[in-house]
Design a protein around this motif. Structure first.
Motif, PDB file in Angstrom:
ATOM      1  N   ALA A  33       2.510  -5.775  -6.346  1.00 35.20           N
ATOM      2  CA  ALA A  33       1.356  -4.908  -6.122  1.00 35.20           C
ATOM      3  C   ALA A  33       0.408  -4.979  -7.313  1.00 35.20           C
ATOM      4  O   ALA A  33      -0.809  -5.130  -7.166  1.00 35.20           O
ATOM      5  CB  ALA A  33       1.811  -3.468  -5.896  1.00 35.20           C
ATOM      6  N   ALA A  36      -1.380  -8.261  -7.309  1.00 32.30           N
ATOM      7  CA  ALA A  36      -2.402  -8.331  -6.265  1.00 32.30           C
ATOM      8  C   ALA A  36      -3.633  -7.505  -6.643  1.00 32.30           C
ATOM      9  O   ALA A  36      -4.768  -7.919  -6.380  1.00 32.30           O
ATOM     10  CB  ALA A  36      -1.823  -7.837  -4.937  1.00 32.30           C
ATOM     11  N   ILE A  37      -3.429  -6.367  -7.306  1.00 29.93           N
ATOM     12  CA  ILE A  37      -4.567  -5.551  -7.743  1.00 29.93           C
ATOM     13  C   ILE A  37      -5.357  -6.282  -8.823  1.00 29.93           C
ATOM     14  O   ILE A  37      -6.583  -6.255  -8.839  1.00 29.93           O
ATOM     15  CB  ILE A  37      -4.082  -4.162  -8.230  1.00 29.93           C
ATOM     16  N   ALA A  43      -9.068  -4.105  -3.110  1.00 27.02           N
ATOM     17  CA  ALA A  43      -8.060  -3.768  -2.103  1.00 27.02           C
ATOM     18  C   ALA A  43      -7.023  -2.789  -2.635  1.00 27.02           C
ATOM     19  O   ALA A  43      -5.961  -2.619  -2.025  1.00 27.02           O
ATOM     20  CB  ALA A  43      -7.388  -5.048  -1.597  1.00 27.02           C
ATOM     21  N   GLU A  44      -7.323  -2.128  -3.772  1.00 22.93           N
ATOM     22  CA  GLU A  44      -6.310  -1.283  -4.429  1.00 22.93           C
ATOM     23  C   GLU A  44      -5.702  -0.241  -3.497  1.00 22.93           C
ATOM     24  O   GLU A  44      -4.495  -0.046  -3.484  1.00 22.93           O
ATOM     25  CB  GLU A  44      -6.937  -0.574  -5.622  1.00 22.93           C
ATOM     26  N   LYS A  46      -5.327  -0.102  -0.123  1.00 21.94           N
ATOM     27  CA  LYS A  46      -4.398  -0.686   0.850  1.00 21.94           C
ATOM     28  C   LYS A  46      -3.115  -1.175   0.182  1.00 21.94           C
ATOM     29  O   LYS A  46      -2.015  -1.009   0.717  1.00 21.94           O
ATOM     30  CB  LYS A  46      -5.068  -1.877   1.556  1.00 21.94           C
ATOM     31  N   ILE A  47      -3.275  -1.825  -0.977  1.00 22.63           N
ATOM     32  CA  ILE A  47      -2.109  -2.377  -1.673  1.00 22.63           C
ATOM     33  C   ILE A  47      -1.185  -1.253  -2.115  1.00 22.63           C
ATOM     34  O   ILE A  47       0.026  -1.296  -1.904  1.00 22.63           O
ATOM     35  CB  ILE A  47      -2.572  -3.221  -2.882  1.00 22.63           C
ATOM     36  N   ARG A  48      -1.794  -0.233  -2.717  1.00 21.45           N
ATOM     37  CA  ARG A  48      -0.956   0.844  -3.231  1.00 21.45           C
ATOM     38  C   ARG A  48      -0.248   1.605  -2.117  1.00 21.45           C
ATOM     39  O   ARG A  48       0.933   1.959  -2.241  1.00 21.45           O
ATOM     40  CB  ARG A  48      -1.814   1.814  -4.053  1.00 21.45           C
ATOM     41  N   SER A  49      -0.927   1.833  -0.960  1.00 15.04           N
ATOM     42  CA  SER A  49      -0.258   2.595   0.100  1.00 15.04           C
ATOM     43  C   SER A  49       0.863   1.776   0.735  1.00 15.04           C
ATOM     44  O   SER A  49       1.923   2.298   1.066  1.00 15.04           O
ATOM     45  CB  SER A  49      -1.267   3.076   1.143  1.00 15.04           C
ATOM     46  N   THR A  50       0.655   0.441   0.870  1.00 12.51           N
ATOM     47  CA  THR A  50       1.742  -0.397   1.393  1.00 12.51           C
ATOM     48  C   THR A  50       2.902  -0.473   0.399  1.00 12.51           C
ATOM     49  O   THR A  50       4.070  -0.493   0.794  1.00 12.51           O
ATOM     50  CB  THR A  50       1.224  -1.808   1.726  1.00 12.51           C
ATOM     51  N   MET A  51       2.572  -0.480  -0.895  1.00 11.55           N
ATOM     52  CA  MET A  51       3.622  -0.483  -1.925  1.00 11.55           C
ATOM     53  C   MET A  51       4.491   0.773  -1.806  1.00 11.55           C
ATOM     54  O   MET A  51       5.722   0.696  -1.807  1.00 11.55           O
ATOM     55  CB  MET A  51       3.004  -0.537  -3.319  1.00 11.55           C
ATOM     56  N   ILE A  52       3.840   1.920  -1.676  1.00 13.89           N
ATOM     57  CA  ILE A  52       4.595   3.184  -1.597  1.00 13.89           C
ATOM     58  C   ILE A  52       5.452   3.203  -0.326  1.00 13.89           C
ATOM     59  O   ILE A  52       6.631   3.571  -0.362  1.00 13.89           O
ATOM     60  CB  ILE A  52       3.631   4.389  -1.654  1.00 13.89           C
TER      61      ILE A  52
ATOM     62  N   LEU B  57       8.850   5.160  -9.354  1.00  9.54           N
ATOM     63  CA  LEU B  57       9.558   5.115  -8.069  1.00  9.54           C
ATOM     64  C   LEU B  57      10.879   4.345  -8.201  1.00  9.54           C
ATOM     65  O   LEU B  57      11.897   4.725  -7.640  1.00  9.54           O
ATOM     66  CB  LEU B  57       8.663   4.492  -6.997  1.00  9.54           C
TER      67      LEU B  57
ATOM     68  N   VAL C  34       2.689  -6.863   0.231  1.00 12.36           N
ATOM     69  CA  VAL C  34       1.672  -6.406  -0.715  1.00 12.36           C
ATOM     70  C   VAL C  34       0.841  -7.596  -1.221  1.00 12.36           C
ATOM     71  O   VAL C  34      -0.383  -7.533  -1.325  1.00 12.36           O
ATOM     72  CB  VAL C  34       2.379  -5.651  -1.862  1.00 12.36           C
ATOM     73  N   ILE C  37      -1.497  -8.775   1.559  1.00  8.79           N
ATOM     74  CA  ILE C  37      -2.638  -7.872   1.754  1.00  8.79           C
ATOM     75  C   ILE C  37      -3.673  -8.089   0.651  1.00  8.79           C
ATOM     76  O   ILE C  37      -4.881  -8.073   0.904  1.00  8.79           O
ATOM     77  CB  ILE C  37      -2.166  -6.402   1.808  1.00  8.79           C
ATOM     78  N   GLY C  38      -3.190  -8.343  -0.588  1.00  9.48           N
ATOM     79  CA  GLY C  38      -4.127  -8.621  -1.677  1.00  9.48           C
ATOM     80  C   GLY C  38      -4.959  -9.865  -1.390  1.00  9.48           C
ATOM     81  O   GLY C  38      -6.139  -9.928  -1.731  1.00  9.48           O
ATOM     82  N   PRO C  41      -6.990  -8.865   2.955  1.00  4.69           N
ATOM     83  CA  PRO C  41      -6.939  -7.436   3.302  1.00  4.69           C
ATOM     84  C   PRO C  41      -7.253  -7.153   4.779  1.00  4.69           C
ATOM     85  O   PRO C  41      -6.855  -6.116   5.298  1.00  4.69           O
ATOM     86  CB  PRO C  41      -7.999  -6.799   2.388  1.00  4.69           C
ATOM     87  N   GLU C  44      -4.304  -6.500   7.254  1.00  8.48           N
ATOM     88  CA  GLU C  44      -3.385  -5.441   6.817  1.00  8.48           C
ATOM     89  C   GLU C  44      -2.525  -4.884   7.949  1.00  8.48           C
ATOM     90  O   GLU C  44      -1.326  -4.686   7.797  1.00  8.48           O
ATOM     91  CB  GLU C  44      -4.184  -4.299   6.187  1.00  8.48           C
ATOM     92  N   ARG C  48       1.470  -5.176   7.852  1.00  5.26           N
ATOM     93  CA  ARG C  48       2.256  -3.963   7.681  1.00  5.26           C
ATOM     94  C   ARG C  48       3.224  -3.736   8.832  1.00  5.26           C
ATOM     95  O   ARG C  48       4.373  -3.329   8.610  1.00  5.26           O
ATOM     96  CB  ARG C  48       1.324  -2.757   7.538  1.00  5.26           C
TER      97      ARG C  48
END
Lengths: 76, 76, 76, 76, 76
Positions: A33, A36-37, A43-44, A46-52, B57, C34, C37-38, C41, C44, C48
């Motif tokens: 993640a 990718a950021i 795309a931060e 989308k990336i962060r929510s998929t990571m979580i 996490l 992730v 997606i990077g 995007p 996504e 996902r």
């Protein structure tokens, strides 16, 4: 204190070890993640929510181990 | 001192070993973060905050092991 | 408490450890998601949903271990 | 000296082994930091501070193991 | 309860551990599927169906372990 209690403690210790590899798996998610950021900062979100989401799904394995350890300690 | 107590100590030692691979997983996150900052220093804020979130996490797995070890030492 | 009960606890601990590597496998799925997606995007949604499907299928292995552990604790 | 004391020593030895993989994880961070500085020497300050933060966060896993080992030796 | 029953429980725990590495293998399949969809979203249908087939075939290993564990618990 009898030996059976000590053996149950070993069983609980083994059970919680289930989460051992989850730590490395979740670290892989977060590392990818972050990478990718760095490449695509727009795309931060989308990336962060998929990571979580991905980490939450992986976490279940560690929780199974914790659950069995707790069952062995308090309910066996 | 009886043998059961020694077996409980082994159980506690095994339990805390859960965190073993978390160290490598978190190192992967931080290594990728450092690499991404080297490539794209402007995104440092986003990268660093996602790194800290990802490590937090992952840390949960190690904490499960610590929790069971402490339970075995003091509450079993 | 007799020794057999302690040995069953060790069996339950070993059983739930089946899920140990699932944590790293699912982390790999999420990490690749992730990363994808990077790079792309727009895809996504597809990425996902395939990630969730893949993690759900991998999860079965961890659940087999949990099932046997629970059987050993409560039904053996 | 009785056998239980020797078993506790094994438990303490296992506990401190938790830090084993932290060494490789932190080495990965430092290696990636060195690589990134080689590519982009102007970002040295940002890279170095993120490296120190990342290593400090990974270090916690090893400290959990040390804590349990110390507890087993002195407080059990 | 006799010791033999406890030893059977350990056998069942070891048996189901057969599926341990299946988790990582299936995660690799799903991770590569996700990566491929990110690169070529039009091929999603083909990629996803092959992913499901691959995971189903890998799953058999874990099922063998589950089968033997169940046999040991109920039919031994």
């Amino acid at each position: 204190m009898d030996i059976a209690k000590g053996l149950i403690a070993i069983g609980a210790g083994l059970a919680v070890m289930t989460g051992m590899m989850t730590g490395i798996g979740e670290g892989f998610v977060a590392g990818k993640a972050v990478e990718a950021i760095g490449r695509n900062p727009e795309a931060e979100g989308k990336i962060r929510s998929t990571m979580i989401l991905g980490i939450a799904l992986s976490e279940t394995c560690a929780i199974y181990g914790l659950l069995v350890a707790i069952l062995l300690i308090f309910a066996f």
